[in-house]
Enzyme design. Sequence first.
Site, mmCIF file in Angstrom:
data_model
loop_
_atom_site.group_PDB
_atom_site.id
_atom_site.type_symbol
_atom_site.label_atom_id
_atom_site.label_comp_id
_atom_site.label_asym_id
_atom_site.label_seq_id
_atom_site.Cartn_x
_atom_site.Cartn_y
_atom_site.Cartn_z
ATOM 1 N N LYS A 292 0.813 -1.218 0.000
ATOM 2 C CA LYS A 292 0.000 0.000 0.000
ATOM 3 C C LYS A 292 0.848 1.271 0.000
ATOM 4 C CE LYS A 292 -2.485 -0.469 3.582
ATOM 5 N NZ LYS A 292 -2.507 0.532 4.631
ATOM 6 N N ARG B 243 -10.727 1.944 8.398
ATOM 7 C CA ARG B 243 -10.308 0.578 8.713
ATOM 8 C C ARG B 243 -11.416 -0.202 9.407
ATOM 9 N NH1 ARG B 243 -4.428 1.493 8.856
ATOM 10 N NH2 ARG B 243 -3.259 -0.388 9.262
ATOM 11 N N ARG C 249 10.433 -7.721 5.643
ATOM 12 C CA ARG C 249 10.536 -6.294 5.971
ATOM 13 C C ARG C 249 11.051 -6.135 7.409
ATOM 14 N NH1 ARG C 249 5.276 -2.615 4.964
ATOM 15 N NH2 ARG C 249 4.716 -2.795 7.137
ATOM 16 N N ARG D 191 9.967 -0.914 12.161
ATOM 17 C CA ARG D 191 8.797 -0.363 12.828
ATOM 18 C C ARG D 191 8.496 -1.215 14.045
ATOM 19 N NH1 ARG D 191 4.117 0.680 8.479
ATOM 20 N NH2 ARG D 191 2.973 -0.243 10.200
ATOM 21 N N ARG E 214 -1.961 -8.027 13.394
ATOM 22 C CA ARG E 214 -2.377 -6.992 12.435
ATOM 23 C C ARG E 214 -3.160 -7.614 11.289
ATOM 24 N NH1 ARG E 214 3.109 -4.764 11.142
ATOM 25 N NH2 ARG E 214 2.054 -3.452 9.620
HETATM 26 P P1 AMP Z 1 -0.313 1.541 8.909
HETATM 27 O O1 AMP Z 1 0.915 2.381 8.737
HETATM 28 O O2 AMP Z 1 -1.468 1.997 8.053
HETATM 29 O O3 AMP Z 1 -0.052 0.065 8.782
HETATM 30 O O4 AMP Z 1 -0.809 1.776 10.421
HETATM 31 C C1 AMP Z 1 0.004 1.406 11.509
HETATM 32 C C2 AMP Z 1 -0.850 1.243 12.761
HETATM 33 O O5 AMP Z 1 -1.500 2.483 13.076
HETATM 34 C C3 AMP Z 1 -1.984 0.228 12.639
HETATM 35 O O6 AMP Z 1 -1.556 -1.108 12.899
HETATM 36 C C4 AMP Z 1 -2.954 0.746 13.715
HETATM 37 O O7 AMP Z 1 -2.506 0.400 15.004
HETATM 38 C C5 AMP Z 1 -2.814 2.255 13.570
HETATM 39 N N1 AMP Z 1 -3.789 2.800 12.587
HETATM 40 C C6 AMP Z 1 -3.521 3.345 11.370
HETATM 41 N N2 AMP Z 1 -4.643 3.733 10.755
HETATM 42 C C7 AMP Z 1 -5.663 3.419 11.589
HETATM 43 C C8 AMP Z 1 -7.074 3.532 11.515
HETATM 44 N N3 AMP Z 1 -7.688 4.039 10.414
HETATM 45 N N4 AMP Z 1 -7.809 3.098 12.572
HETATM 46 C C9 AMP Z 1 -7.227 2.583 13.673
HETATM 47 N N5 AMP Z 1 -5.901 2.426 13.808
HETATM 48 C C10 AMP Z 1 -5.110 2.835 12.780
#
Ligand code: AMP
Length: 195
Positions: free
Chosen positions: A13, A88, A127, A135, A146
């Site tokens: 993504k 999400r 990764r 991360r 996740r």
């Molecule tokens: P990402 O970089 O999109 O994978 O987001 C990393 C982490 O941030 C996720 O595993 C969630 O813990 C949190 N997060 C990101 N976007 C959301 C969202 N729309 N709703 C809830 N938690 C989020």
Amino acid sequence: MILILIGPPGAGKGTQAKRLVSELDIPHLSTGDLLRKNIRAKTDLGLKAEPIISAGGLVSDELVMNMVAWRMEEPDCHAGCLLDGFPRTIVQAQSLDEFLETQSRCIDLVIELHVPDEALMDRLLERAKSHPTPRADDTPDTIPKRLKAYHQQTEPILAFYQKRDMLASIDGQGSMDEVFERIMHSVKQAGGGAS
Ligand code: AMP
């Protein structure tokens, strides 16, 4: 154009989002990036989000919606943006609709990047090993959590958008260029991008 990019962790993504915003010249609104920024800056939101993100869970719908609304009201997002990592959950998708309605705006296209779980696990573990600054949530412990959160909480929103004929499901396997071409094809069909 308001575009939404949905996909499980490890689907590519982030990479595709970067290319897409550069091609379409719209801001990239990644909720994951915004949350990480808040964590680094130790804001109230960052302090609340940090333990949840580290554990591989989802930050509350209300906190995330407020953060997105604030960002979407900034002038550079008036002509559109790419939402990456949001919505999400069904509640977030509904809140987004309500917010956009107050602004007389609407979503143009929802793009799903589809990659099977086995391929995702391989990509994510790779990764986790190779990233120079790993991360906190890219660990063998949190990756399955996740993925589970994605299947349980995020996947249902695909049907929500499918019913409204807004969803483009894209095969996320193949080279970065191949996947990008597939995405751009759908975006053009939805009326965006250069003709
Ligand atoms: P990402 O970089 O999109 O994978 O987001 C990393 C982490 O941030 C996720 O595993 C969630 O813990 C949190 N997060 C990101 N976007 C959301 C969202 N729309 N709703 C809830 N938690 C989020």
